[in-house]
Design an enzyme around this catalytic site. Structure first.
Site, PDB file in Angstrom:
ATOM      1  N   MET A  73       0.842  -1.171   0.000  1.00  0.00           N
ATOM      2  CA  MET A  73       0.000   0.000   0.000  1.00  0.00           C
ATOM      3  C   MET A  73       0.896   1.247   0.000  1.00  0.00           C
ATOM      4  SD  MET A  73      -3.018   1.194   2.609  1.00  0.00           S
ATOM      5  CE  MET A  73      -2.165   0.824   4.091  1.00  0.00           C
ATOM      6  N   PRO A  74       1.279   1.744  -1.160  1.00  0.00           N
ATOM      7  CA  PRO A  74       2.116   2.943  -1.225  1.00  0.00           C
ATOM      8  C   PRO A  74       1.352   4.193  -0.797  1.00  0.00           C
ATOM      9  CG  PRO A  74       2.147   1.757  -3.315  1.00  0.00           C
ATOM     10  CD  PRO A  74       1.074   1.153  -2.476  1.00  0.00           C
ATOM     11  N   TYR A  75       2.087   5.056  -0.123  1.00  0.00           N
ATOM     12  CA  TYR A  75       1.571   6.368   0.271  1.00  0.00           C
ATOM     13  C   TYR A  75       2.598   7.387  -0.190  1.00  0.00           C
ATOM     14  CZ  TYR A  75       0.540  10.381   3.230  1.00  0.00           C
ATOM     15  OH  TYR A  75       0.275  11.643   3.684  1.00  0.00           O
ATOM     16  N   TYR A 128      -2.082   5.537  -2.416  1.00  0.00           N
ATOM     17  CA  TYR A 128      -2.593   6.794  -1.879  1.00  0.00           C
ATOM     18  C   TYR A 128      -1.630   7.929  -2.230  1.00  0.00           C
ATOM     19  CZ  TYR A 128      -5.707   3.829   0.747  1.00  0.00           C
ATOM     20  OH  TYR A 128      -6.657   2.911   1.095  1.00  0.00           O
TER      21      TYR A 128
END
Length: 67
Positions: free
Chosen positions: A1-3, A41
């Site tokens: 889940m990259p932010y 995100y």
């Protein structure tokens, strides 16, 4: 889940420009790292000139000195 958090000075970045940044970063993470867009995100923060420093002064003052 990259932010990914993008910070830019508050210079009237348009909704279209922000949408392009979000899409571009999302596409890049998918292309390079294989990350799913649905779990990526991207947040864009606009920072006032007086709240961003460079070379020991805020951006507003820095630009006055370097223009």
């Amino acid at each position: 889940m990259p932010y990914v958090n993008i910070k830019v000075t508050d210079e009237g970045v348009t909704r279209e420009q922000k949408a392009r940044l979000i899409k571009g970063v999302t596409d890049l993470l998918q292309d390079v790292l294989g990350k799913a867009p649905a779990s990526t995100y991207v947040v864009i923060d606009e920072v006032a000139f007086t709240d961003w420093g460079v070379g020991g002064v805020n951006v507003e003052e820095w630009r006055k000195r370097h223009s």
